[in-house]
Design a protein around this motif. Structure first.
Motif, PDB file in Angstrom:
ATOM      1  N   ALA A   1    -133.948 -52.728  -0.769  1.00  0.00           N
ATOM      2  CA  ALA A   1    -133.048 -53.239  -1.817  1.00  0.00           C
ATOM      3  C   ALA A   1    -132.441 -52.108  -2.641  1.00  0.00           C
ATOM      4  CB  ALA A   1    -133.809 -54.205  -2.725  1.00  0.00           C
ATOM      5  N   LYS A   2    -133.153 -51.020  -2.800  1.00  0.00           N
ATOM      6  CA  LYS A   2    -132.674 -49.907  -3.611  1.00  0.00           C
ATOM      7  C   LYS A   2    -131.337 -49.362  -3.120  1.00  0.00           C
ATOM      8  CE  LYS A   2    -137.158 -48.046  -5.171  1.00  0.00           C
ATOM      9  NZ  LYS A   2    -138.063 -46.867  -5.102  1.00  0.00           N
ATOM     10  N   SER A   3    -131.132 -49.389  -1.817  1.00  0.00           N
ATOM     11  CA  SER A   3    -129.903 -48.818  -1.252  1.00  0.00           C
ATOM     12  C   SER A   3    -128.945 -49.879  -0.717  1.00  0.00           C
ATOM     13  CB  SER A   3    -130.254 -47.837  -0.122  1.00  0.00           C
ATOM     14  OG  SER A   3    -131.032 -48.494   0.879  1.00  0.00           O
ATOM     15  N   CYS A   4    -129.267 -51.148  -0.950  1.00  0.00           N
ATOM     16  CA  CYS A   4    -128.419 -52.234  -0.455  1.00  0.00           C
ATOM     17  C   CYS A   4    -127.091 -52.270  -1.210  1.00  0.00           C
ATOM     18  CB  CYS A   4    -129.155 -53.569  -0.604  1.00  0.00           C
ATOM     19  SG  CYS A   4    -128.238 -54.978   0.053  1.00  0.00           S
TER      20      CYS A   4
ATOM     21  N   LEU B   1    -132.381 -61.215   0.626  1.00  0.00           N
ATOM     22  CA  LEU B   1    -133.649 -60.579   0.249  1.00  0.00           C
ATOM     23  C   LEU B   1    -134.272 -61.275  -0.959  1.00  0.00           C
ATOM     24  CD1 LEU B   1    -132.744 -56.772   0.612  1.00  0.00           C
ATOM     25  CD2 LEU B   1    -134.043 -58.207   2.218  1.00  0.00           C
ATOM     26  N   ILE B   2    -133.426 -61.651  -1.920  1.00  0.00           N
ATOM     27  CA  ILE B   2    -133.926 -62.359  -3.111  1.00  0.00           C
ATOM     28  C   ILE B   2    -134.536 -63.693  -2.705  1.00  0.00           C
ATOM     29  CG2 ILE B   2    -133.235 -63.482  -5.275  1.00  0.00           C
ATOM     30  CD1 ILE B   2    -130.979 -61.362  -5.450  1.00  0.00           C
ATOM     31  N   ARG B   3    -133.820 -64.415  -1.853  1.00  0.00           N
ATOM     32  CA  ARG B   3    -134.252 -65.763  -1.458  1.00  0.00           C
ATOM     33  C   ARG B   3    -135.536 -65.724  -0.641  1.00  0.00           C
ATOM     34  NH1 ARG B   3    -129.384 -68.520   1.101  1.00  0.00           N
ATOM     35  NH2 ARG B   3    -128.678 -68.344  -1.065  1.00  0.00           N
ATOM     36  N   GLN B   4    -135.647 -64.773   0.262  1.00  0.00           N
ATOM     37  CA  GLN B   4    -136.792 -64.734   1.181  1.00  0.00           C
ATOM     38  C   GLN B   4    -138.024 -64.064   0.574  1.00  0.00           C
ATOM     39  OE1 GLN B   4    -135.632 -62.945   4.891  1.00  0.00           O
ATOM     40  NE2 GLN B   4    -134.233 -64.612   5.451  1.00  0.00           N
ATOM     41  N   HIS B   5    -137.826 -63.098  -0.315  1.00  0.00           N
ATOM     42  CA  HIS B   5    -138.966 -62.300  -0.773  1.00  0.00           C
ATOM     43  C   HIS B   5    -139.189 -62.351  -2.289  1.00  0.00           C
ATOM     44  CE1 HIS B   5    -139.282 -60.573   3.239  1.00  0.00           C
ATOM     45  NE2 HIS B   5    -137.960 -60.445   3.230  1.00  0.00           N
ATOM     46  N   GLY B   6    -138.399 -63.145  -3.001  1.00  0.00           N
ATOM     47  CA  GLY B   6    -138.631 -63.323  -4.433  1.00  0.00           C
ATOM     48  C   GLY B   6    -138.324 -62.105  -5.276  1.00  0.00           C
ATOM     49  N   LEU B   7    -137.383 -61.285  -4.845  1.00  0.00           N
ATOM     50  CA  LEU B   7    -137.017 -60.111  -5.647  1.00  0.00           C
ATOM     51  C   LEU B   7    -136.421 -60.559  -6.985  1.00  0.00           C
ATOM     52  CD1 LEU B   7    -135.429 -57.615  -3.077  1.00  0.00           C
ATOM     53  CD2 LEU B   7    -137.836 -57.993  -3.667  1.00  0.00           C
TER      54      LEU B   7
ATOM     55  N   ARG C   1    -134.513 -59.191 -10.970  1.00  0.00           N
ATOM     56  CA  ARG C   1    -133.411 -58.353 -11.434  1.00  0.00           C
ATOM     57  C   ARG C   1    -133.747 -56.865 -11.369  1.00  0.00           C
ATOM     58  NH1 ARG C   1    -131.809 -55.368 -15.431  1.00  0.00           N
ATOM     59  NH2 ARG C   1    -133.798 -55.629 -16.507  1.00  0.00           N
ATOM     60  N   GLU C   2    -134.977 -56.500 -11.696  1.00  0.00           N
ATOM     61  CA  GLU C   2    -135.365 -55.094 -11.714  1.00  0.00           C
ATOM     62  C   GLU C   2    -135.316 -54.452 -10.335  1.00  0.00           C
ATOM     63  OE1 GLU C   2    -136.868 -56.940 -15.407  1.00  0.00           O
ATOM     64  OE2 GLU C   2    -136.850 -57.506 -13.288  1.00  0.00           O
ATOM     65  N   HIS C   3    -135.282 -55.251  -9.284  1.00  0.00           N
ATOM     66  CA  HIS C   3    -135.216 -54.716  -7.922  1.00  0.00           C
ATOM     67  C   HIS C   3    -133.779 -54.494  -7.453  1.00  0.00           C
ATOM     68  CE1 HIS C   3    -139.303 -56.857  -7.345  1.00  0.00           C
ATOM     69  NE2 HIS C   3    -139.533 -55.560  -7.456  1.00  0.00           N
ATOM     70  N   ILE C   4    -132.819 -55.007  -8.214  1.00  0.00           N
ATOM     71  CA  ILE C   4    -131.414 -54.973  -7.786  1.00  0.00           C
ATOM     72  C   ILE C   4    -130.781 -53.658  -8.212  1.00  0.00           C
ATOM     73  CG2 ILE C   4    -129.230 -56.228  -7.792  1.00  0.00           C
ATOM     74  CD1 ILE C   4    -131.721 -57.821  -6.825  1.00  0.00           C
ATOM     75  N   PRO C   5    -130.071 -52.971  -7.309  1.00  0.00           N
ATOM     76  CA  PRO C   5    -129.395 -51.718  -7.690  1.00  0.00           C
ATOM     77  C   PRO C   5    -128.283 -51.993  -8.695  1.00  0.00           C
ATOM     78  CG  PRO C   5    -128.757 -52.384  -5.469  1.00  0.00           C
ATOM     79  CD  PRO C   5    -129.883 -53.284  -5.864  1.00  0.00           C
ATOM     80  N   THR C   6    -128.030 -51.031  -9.543  1.00  0.00           N
ATOM     81  CA  THR C   6    -127.048 -51.186 -10.624  1.00  0.00           C
ATOM     82  C   THR C   6    -125.673 -51.594 -10.095  1.00  0.00           C
ATOM     83  OG1 THR C   6    -128.210 -49.464 -11.875  1.00  0.00           O
ATOM     84  CG2 THR C   6    -125.984 -50.018 -12.594  1.00  0.00           C
ATOM     85  N   SER C   7    -125.312 -51.109  -8.924  1.00  0.00           N
ATOM     86  CA  SER C   7    -123.984 -51.393  -8.364  1.00  0.00           C
ATOM     87  C   SER C   7    -123.765 -52.872  -8.084  1.00  0.00           C
ATOM     88  CB  SER C   7    -123.778 -50.588  -7.072  1.00  0.00           C
ATOM     89  OG  SER C   7    -124.772 -50.936  -6.108  1.00  0.00           O
ATOM     90  N   LEU C   8    -124.847 -53.652  -7.972  1.00  0.00           N
ATOM     91  CA  LEU C   8    -124.721 -55.073  -7.659  1.00  0.00           C
ATOM     92  C   LEU C   8    -125.029 -55.982  -8.850  1.00  0.00           C
ATOM     93  CD1 LEU C   8    -126.337 -55.256  -4.087  1.00  0.00           C
ATOM     94  CD2 LEU C   8    -123.903 -55.266  -4.682  1.00  0.00           C
TER      95      LEU C   8
END
Length: 552
Positions: free
Chosen positions: A245-248, A257-263, A265-272
């Motif tokens: 997720a860091k480089s997505c 990734l959010i839906r399948q693994h429960g990520l 906001r803190e896991h989302i890169p700033t660009s997204l």
């Protein structure tokens, strides 16, 4: 009762607030006289209200030192275990808006030379420090509490136990470690190295190795055939997703990734983090606290618009009493969110938005629901809000909410709990003004009326004096104040006694709702008809009801 001073006899009904009416009164910070609350009450004020920002008369540093001194006194009196129980109770029941005072008080107990207090405090560590943010702040408080860093055996064992408490759910630990990576210059790598933590099992070992050395090193050590287990596989898979997720850079991939693994906001890169699509997905399972904190952001980028399904979801969550209780959402945090969201801009930064009416209404409702539910008493109330100059200071270091506005909000909790025609609202400083506050008024309207008033000195006797002058019958007086009273010609406690005599309501009661973590009260501790409660304790309405009904 007469009070003798310098061979002169004073009668309480002729003594101004600038002089004492009994030998056990003390001078408050404004120069008037009142009583000191007992140390347990002061501890509760500190836990609920903290000392951030200080008060009108006392600096933050001095107020903090006074409250820490109160804890030390309780421990020296053999009440350390009671202190720890109180800290733990207030934390677990969500009775405090911020954890700073909770963690400072816990650190004082852990650094105590009283062995029993110290042991009980460390036992409570896991229950109080529920997330790494709290753990890091607790460690920082411990570092600043003594002359040494103090990484002794008890401290190391307690920190190690915090990580190993997830031995049955290592993926949850992995979530904590990746969501809350550092705070106050502390990281998991720092803490694990200092605590010499040994993992309880291989799956926990994967997470700890990842925190210290990274994913590649964790795989090299634990991704082996002889160590193959479902738990290790799940942890490694989750950590691999976090790294991916860091480089997505693709919205659809991140949503998956959010839906399948429960990520989160803190896991989302700033660009997204400006993606409407991603925020809509995050909202579906977003924890209550995170949702409230991000209402402005989601509204600003178009996730929350009037009539949309996402707005429906937010309103449904905010008006679910059980969900608020389970998430330990504190009333003060809802009040701050309401004022911030309604304003359409944050205190910091350039983010702006147009609030939706339904979410504003839902936040207003959530404020009342976040207090412990209390049944109406059917008594007659005079609700008196102190609007003097000293009440203009921020509450808990939050610039958007003054002590005065917070008192008005607390008043509305009682106003809405009781029957519409059973309560009268007044504001007072050196003079008293009746207020036309309706049972159905929203918080913004009420705090607006209070904030627009002229401010002056403090005379906490005025509510009882006014009721007697106007020949009004009240069973209960509730005064929301910092107790820094000094202006009047009669003490509040004596004014209540005179009101009782005049009205024949010998059981007329006074509740002082303390809005600052100082040591003063206008309630006579020897009068069973007077009581102190802590402002913004989420259990305050129920405690007040029990007192009014004679149950306590």
């Amino acid at each position: 009762m007469d009070f003798h001073s310098n061979s002169v006899v004073f009668h309480p009904d002729t003594v101004p607030q600038s002089a004492p009416i009994s030998a056990d009164q003390v001078r408050n910070n404004a120069g008037g006289f009142g009583w000191k609350v007992d140390d347990i009450t002061r501890l509760k004020r500190f836990l609920c209200l903290g000392s951030e920002g200080g008060t009108y008369y006392t600096s933050q540093k001095a107020l903090t030192q006074q409250n820490v001194g109160c804890i030390v006194n309780l421990i020296s009196e053999g009440k350390g275990v009671d202190v720890v129980k109180t800290i733990k109770q207030f934390s677990l029941e969500g009775r405090t808006a911020k954890q700073t005072s909770i963690l400072r008080a816990l650190a004082v107990c852990c650094r105590s030379t009283d062995l029993t207090t110290k042991q009980e405090a460390y036992k409570a560590l896991g229950d109080i420090c529920r997330i790494p943010t709290f753990l890091f702040e607790f460690i920082e408080r411990c570092e600043s509490q003594g002359k040494t860093t103090g990484w002794g055996r008890a401290h190391r064992n307690a920190i190690s136990a915090w990580y190993n408490r997830f031995s049955d759910d290592p993926v949850k630990l992995a979530m904590h470690v990746t969501k809350y990576r550092q705070r106050k210059d502390w990281s998991h790598r720092d803490v694990l190295r200092l605590s010499h933590t040994k993992p309880a099992n291989e799956a926990i070992g994967v997470v700890l190795r990842y925190a210290v050395k990274g994913l590649a090193d964790a795989k090299q050590m634990y991704d082996k055939p002889e160590l193959e287990s479902p738990a290790i596989k799940k942890v490694l898979q989750f950590l691999a997703v976090v790294e991916e997720a860091k480089s997505c850079k693709e919205e659809n991939k991140m949503v998956e990734l959010i839906r399948q693994h429960g990520l989160v906001r803190e896991h989302i890169p700033t660009s997204l983090l400006s993606s409407t699509t991603i925020w809509k997905e995050l909202l579906q399972k977003m924890p209550m606290t995170a949702m409230i904190r991000n209402l402005g952001k989601m509204t600003s980028i178009g996730v929350l618009t009037a009539g949309c399904s996402e707005e429906d979801l937010v309103v449904q969550k905010l008006t679910d009493r059980d969900s608020l209780k389970q998430a330990r959402i504190h009333p003060f945090n809802v009040l701050v969110a309401l004022k911030t969201y309604s304003a359409g801009c944050g205190e910091k930064g350039k983010l702006t938005w147009t609030p939706t009416k339904r979410i504003v209404k839902a936040l207003d409702d959530a404020f009342y629901m976040s207090f412990k539910f209390a049944l109406p008493t059917k008594k007659r109330y005079l609700l008196a809000v102190d609007v003097s100059g000293s009440m203009g200071c921020p509450v808990m270091g939050t610039p958007s909410v003054s002590c005065r506005s917070a008192a008005a909000a607390m008043m509305m909790v009682t106003k809405r709990t009781e029957e519409p025609d059973k309560s009268t609202v007044v504001a007072f400083c050196h003079k008293l003004t009746p207020l036309n506050i309706k049972h159905s008024d929203d918080l913004d309207t009420v705090t607006g009326k209070i904030s627009d008033m002229n401010f002056g000195g403090t005379d906490c006797a005025l509510p009882m004096v006014w009721a007697k002058q106007k020949k009004k019958m009240f069973d209960v007086f509730v005064v929301y104040t910092d107790s820094e009273t000094w202006f009047g010609n009669i003490h509040p406690s004596e004014a209540l006694r005179q009101y009782r005599k005049w009205s024949g309501l010998w059981d007329a009661r006074l509740i002082v709702c303390g809005m600052a973590s100082n040591e003063f009260t206008i309630a006579d501790p020897d009068d069973p008809g007077m009581m102190d409660v802590v402002g913004f304790d989420s259990a305050a309405p129920e405690a007040m009801r029990s007192f009014v009904m004679g149950e306590i």
